[in-house]
Design a protein around this motif. Structure first.
Motif, short mmCIF file in Angstrom:
data_model
loop_
_atom_site.label_atom_id
_atom_site.label_comp_id
_atom_site.label_asym_id
_atom_site.label_seq_id
_atom_site.Cartn_x
_atom_site.Cartn_y
_atom_site.Cartn_z
N ALA A 163 0.83 -1.21 0.00
CA ALA A 163 0.00 0.00 0.00
C ALA A 163 0.86 1.26 0.00
CB ALA A 163 -0.91 0.00 1.22
N TYR A 164 0.43 2.23 -0.80
CA TYR A 164 0.98 3.58 -0.76
C TYR A 164 -0.06 4.46 -0.06
CZ TYR A 164 5.00 3.13 -3.90
OH TYR A 164 6.21 2.82 -4.46
N PRO A 165 0.36 5.27 0.92
CA PRO A 165 -0.60 6.20 1.55
C PRO A 165 -0.97 7.30 0.56
CG PRO A 165 1.62 6.58 2.40
CD PRO A 165 1.70 5.37 1.50
N LEU A 166 -2.20 7.75 0.62
CA LEU A 166 -2.68 8.82 -0.25
C LEU A 166 -2.60 10.16 0.47
CD1 LEU A 166 -5.82 6.93 -1.57
CD2 LEU A 166 -3.77 7.49 -2.90
N GLU A 167 -2.44 11.21 -0.30
CA GLU A 167 -2.46 12.56 0.24
C GLU A 167 -3.86 12.91 0.71
OE1 GLU A 167 0.58 15.85 -1.53
OE2 GLU A 167 -1.20 15.45 -2.69
N GLU A 168 -3.95 13.95 1.49
CA GLU A 168 -5.23 14.51 1.92
C GLU A 168 -6.04 13.53 2.78
OE1 GLU A 168 -7.24 15.78 -1.63
OE2 GLU A 168 -5.51 16.93 -2.32
N GLY A 169 -5.37 12.56 3.40
CA GLY A 169 -6.07 11.63 4.28
C GLY A 169 -7.09 10.75 3.57
N LEU A 229 1.90 9.11 -1.59
CA LEU A 229 3.20 9.52 -1.07
C LEU A 229 4.09 8.30 -0.93
CD1 LEU A 229 1.97 11.97 1.70
CD2 LEU A 229 2.95 12.56 -0.53
N HIS A 230 5.32 8.44 -1.41
CA HIS A 230 6.28 7.35 -1.26
C HIS A 230 6.64 7.23 0.21
CE1 HIS A 230 9.60 4.68 -1.94
NE2 HIS A 230 9.28 4.62 -3.23
N PRO A 231 6.51 6.04 0.81
CA PRO A 231 6.72 5.91 2.25
C PRO A 231 8.17 6.10 2.70
CG PRO A 231 6.38 3.76 1.25
CD PRO A 231 6.12 4.78 0.18
N PHE A 232 9.14 5.94 1.80
CA PHE A 232 10.54 6.03 2.19
C PHE A 232 11.15 7.39 1.96
CE2 PHE A 232 10.62 1.30 1.05
CZ PHE A 232 10.19 0.95 2.31
N ASN A 233 10.67 8.13 0.95
CA ASN A 233 11.31 9.41 0.65
C ASN A 233 10.32 10.57 0.53
OD1 ASN A 233 10.19 9.11 -1.95
ND2 ASN A 233 12.01 8.08 -2.70
N GLY A 234 9.03 10.30 0.67
CA GLY A 234 8.02 11.35 0.63
C GLY A 234 7.71 11.88 -0.77
#
Length: 192
Positions: free
Chosen positions: A85-91, A129-134
Protein backbone atom coordinates in the motif's frame (compact mmCIF):
# COMPACT_ATOMS: atom_id res chain seq x y z
CA UNK A 1 57.03 -4.10 -63.00
CA UNK A 2 57.57 -3.57 -59.31
CA UNK A 3 54.49 -3.02 -57.21
CA UNK A 4 55.07 -1.18 -53.98
CA UNK A 5 52.43 -1.50 -51.30
CA UNK A 6 52.42 1.03 -48.55
CA UNK A 7 50.99 -0.26 -45.31
CA UNK A 8 50.03 2.41 -42.79
CA UNK A 9 49.34 1.46 -39.25
CA UNK A 10 47.50 3.89 -37.02
CA UNK A 11 45.57 4.07 -33.79
CA UNK A 12 41.84 4.53 -34.34
CA UNK A 13 41.68 7.24 -31.67
CA UNK A 14 44.64 9.27 -32.90
CA UNK A 15 44.05 13.00 -33.22
CA UNK A 16 43.37 13.12 -36.97
CA UNK A 17 40.86 10.27 -36.95
CA UNK A 18 39.22 11.47 -33.75
CA UNK A 19 38.64 14.91 -35.29
CA UNK A 20 37.15 13.32 -38.41
CA UNK A 21 34.74 11.20 -36.35
CA UNK A 22 33.72 14.22 -34.26
CA UNK A 23 33.17 16.28 -37.40
CA UNK A 24 31.04 13.54 -38.95
CA UNK A 25 28.84 13.19 -35.85
CA UNK A 26 28.40 16.96 -35.53
CA UNK A 27 27.32 17.20 -39.18
CA UNK A 28 24.90 14.28 -38.83
CA UNK A 29 23.44 15.86 -35.68
CA UNK A 30 23.03 19.30 -37.31
CA UNK A 31 21.33 17.65 -40.30
CA UNK A 32 18.88 15.92 -37.95
CA UNK A 33 20.06 12.46 -38.97
CA UNK A 34 21.16 11.44 -35.46
CA UNK A 35 19.99 12.59 -32.06
CA UNK A 36 20.54 11.97 -28.37
CA UNK A 37 17.81 10.48 -26.24
CA UNK A 38 17.53 8.47 -23.04
CA UNK A 39 16.63 4.81 -23.51
CA UNK A 40 16.65 1.71 -21.38
CA UNK A 41 19.47 -0.76 -21.92
CA UNK A 42 20.16 -4.31 -20.79
CA UNK A 43 22.89 -3.61 -18.23
CA UNK A 44 25.37 -6.26 -17.09
CA UNK A 45 26.49 -5.44 -13.53
CA UNK A 46 29.50 -7.76 -13.71
CA UNK A 47 30.86 -6.57 -17.05
CA UNK A 48 29.56 -3.03 -16.43
CA UNK A 49 28.39 -2.61 -19.98
CA UNK A 50 25.20 -2.65 -22.00
CA UNK A 51 24.22 -5.95 -23.59
CA UNK A 52 22.62 -6.06 -27.03
CA UNK A 53 18.98 -7.27 -27.09
CA UNK A 54 19.82 -10.41 -29.08
CA UNK A 55 22.25 -11.42 -26.30
CA UNK A 56 19.47 -11.44 -23.69
CA UNK A 57 17.10 -14.32 -23.11
CA UNK A 58 13.62 -12.80 -22.83
CA UNK A 59 11.03 -15.10 -21.37
CA UNK A 60 7.41 -14.41 -20.46
CA UNK A 61 6.80 -16.12 -17.15
CA UNK A 62 3.46 -17.63 -16.27
CA UNK A 63 3.22 -17.29 -12.51
CA UNK A 64 5.93 -18.10 -10.01
CA UNK A 65 9.00 -19.56 -11.74
CA UNK A 66 12.36 -20.59 -10.22
CA UNK A 67 15.29 -19.69 -12.52
CA UNK A 68 19.03 -20.28 -12.33
CA UNK A 69 20.88 -16.96 -11.94
CA UNK A 70 24.68 -16.68 -12.30
CA UNK A 71 26.27 -16.05 -8.90
CA UNK A 72 23.47 -17.71 -6.91
CA UNK A 73 23.77 -21.24 -5.48
CA UNK A 74 20.09 -22.09 -5.82
CA UNK A 75 17.34 -20.98 -8.21
CA UNK A 76 15.79 -17.54 -7.69
CA UNK A 77 12.00 -17.27 -7.62
CA UNK A 78 10.59 -14.89 -10.29
CA UNK A 79 7.02 -13.93 -11.11
CA UNK A 80 5.88 -13.58 -7.50
CA UNK A 81 3.07 -11.01 -7.33
CA UNK A 82 3.53 -8.79 -4.28
CA UNK A 83 0.95 -6.27 -3.09
CA UNK A 84 1.71 -3.26 -0.92
CA UNK A 85 0.00 0.00 0.00
CA UNK A 86 0.98 3.58 -0.76
CA UNK A 87 -0.60 6.20 1.55
CA UNK A 88 -2.68 8.82 -0.25
CA UNK A 89 -2.46 12.56 0.24
CA UNK A 90 -5.23 14.51 1.92
CA UNK A 91 -6.07 11.63 4.28
CA UNK A 92 -7.80 9.69 1.49
CA UNK A 93 -6.52 6.37 2.81
CA UNK A 94 -4.24 4.18 0.70
CA UNK A 95 -3.93 2.60 -2.70
CA UNK A 96 -2.72 -0.97 -3.01
CA UNK A 97 -0.51 -1.81 -5.97
CA UNK A 98 0.66 -5.23 -7.14
CA UNK A 99 4.03 -5.93 -8.75
CA UNK A 100 6.46 -8.72 -9.55
CA UNK A 101 9.38 -6.29 -9.32
CA UNK A 102 9.21 -4.90 -5.79
CA UNK A 103 12.88 -3.87 -5.68
CA UNK A 104 12.31 -1.02 -8.14
CA UNK A 105 9.66 0.67 -5.99
CA UNK A 106 12.37 3.05 -4.79
CA UNK A 107 12.26 4.62 -8.26
CA UNK A 108 8.48 4.82 -8.59
CA UNK A 109 7.21 8.14 -9.95
CA UNK A 110 3.50 7.40 -10.48
CA UNK A 111 0.70 4.91 -10.00
CA UNK A 112 -1.43 3.95 -12.99
CA UNK A 113 -5.06 2.86 -13.00
CA UNK A 114 -7.39 2.09 -15.87
CA UNK A 115 -9.55 5.15 -16.69
CA UNK A 116 -12.73 3.04 -16.68
CA UNK A 117 -12.05 1.25 -13.38
CA UNK A 118 -14.73 2.51 -11.01
CA UNK A 119 -12.69 1.57 -7.92
CA UNK A 120 -10.24 4.38 -8.64
CA UNK A 121 -12.29 7.11 -10.37
CA UNK A 122 -12.21 9.26 -7.22
CA UNK A 123 -8.38 9.13 -7.28
CA UNK A 124 -7.75 10.34 -10.86
CA UNK A 125 -5.18 13.14 -10.68
CA UNK A 126 -4.63 12.72 -6.92
CA UNK A 127 -1.31 11.82 -5.32
CA UNK A 128 0.10 9.02 -3.22
CA UNK A 129 3.20 9.52 -1.07
CA UNK A 130 6.28 7.35 -1.26
CA UNK A 131 6.72 5.91 2.25
CA UNK A 132 10.54 6.03 2.19
CA UNK A 133 11.31 9.41 0.65
CA UNK A 134 8.02 11.35 0.63
CA UNK A 135 8.05 11.74 -3.18
CA UNK A 136 4.63 12.55 -4.58
CA UNK A 137 3.36 9.87 -6.96
CA UNK A 138 0.65 11.11 -9.30
CA UNK A 139 -2.20 8.71 -9.93
CA UNK A 140 -2.53 8.58 -13.70
CA UNK A 141 -4.96 6.87 -16.07
CA UNK A 142 -3.46 4.55 -18.64
CA UNK A 143 -5.65 2.15 -20.60
CA UNK A 144 -2.69 0.71 -22.56
CA UNK A 145 -0.77 -0.65 -19.58
CA UNK A 146 -3.33 -1.36 -16.89
CA UNK A 147 -5.50 -4.45 -16.91
CA UNK A 148 -8.13 -3.78 -14.21
CA UNK A 149 -8.72 -7.52 -13.76
CA UNK A 150 -5.07 -8.31 -12.94
CA UNK A 151 -3.69 -7.93 -9.42
CA UNK A 152 -5.22 -4.92 -7.71
CA UNK A 153 -5.81 -2.96 -10.92
CA UNK A 154 -3.31 -0.35 -9.71
CA UNK A 155 0.24 -0.48 -11.08
CA UNK A 156 3.37 1.20 -9.72
CA UNK A 157 5.27 3.02 -12.47
CA UNK A 158 9.08 3.00 -12.51
CA UNK A 159 10.01 4.58 -15.89
CA UNK A 160 13.79 4.24 -15.55
CA UNK A 161 13.72 0.50 -14.85
CA UNK A 162 11.02 -1.23 -16.88
CA UNK A 163 10.34 -1.16 -20.65
CA UNK A 164 6.54 -0.91 -20.26
CA UNK A 165 6.85 1.75 -17.56
CA UNK A 166 9.32 3.63 -19.78
CA UNK A 167 6.60 3.98 -22.43
CA UNK A 168 4.11 5.12 -19.78
CA UNK A 169 6.66 7.64 -18.52
CA UNK A 170 7.02 9.07 -22.01
CA UNK A 171 3.25 9.21 -22.57
CA UNK A 172 2.62 10.99 -19.26
CA UNK A 173 5.83 13.05 -19.04
CA UNK A 174 6.97 11.37 -15.79
CA UNK A 175 10.29 11.73 -14.02
CA UNK A 176 12.85 8.99 -14.76
CA UNK A 177 14.80 8.07 -11.61
CA UNK A 178 17.72 5.63 -11.84
CA UNK A 179 18.09 3.92 -8.46
CA UNK A 180 21.00 1.57 -9.26
CA UNK A 181 24.75 2.00 -9.45
CA UNK A 182 26.67 0.41 -12.32
CA UNK A 183 27.40 -2.60 -10.11
CA UNK A 184 23.71 -3.13 -9.23
CA UNK A 185 23.61 -1.57 -5.76
CA UNK A 186 21.07 1.03 -4.63
CA UNK A 187 22.35 4.57 -5.23
CA UNK A 188 21.51 7.84 -3.43
CA UNK A 189 18.33 8.26 -5.53
CA UNK A 190 17.02 5.03 -4.02
CA UNK A 191 17.41 6.26 -0.46
CA UNK A 192 19.99 6.24 2.25
Amino acid sequence: MLLLLLYVQCFTMDEQRSKAVTEAFVRLYKDGLIYRVHRLVNWDCTLRTAIFDIEVDHEDLKGETPLEVPGYRSPVQFGVLISFAYPLEEGLGEIIVATTWIETMLGDTAIAVHPQDGRYKHLHGKYALHPFNGRKLKIICDAELVDPSFGTGAVKITPAHDPNDFKVGERHNLEFINIFTDDGKINEMGGS
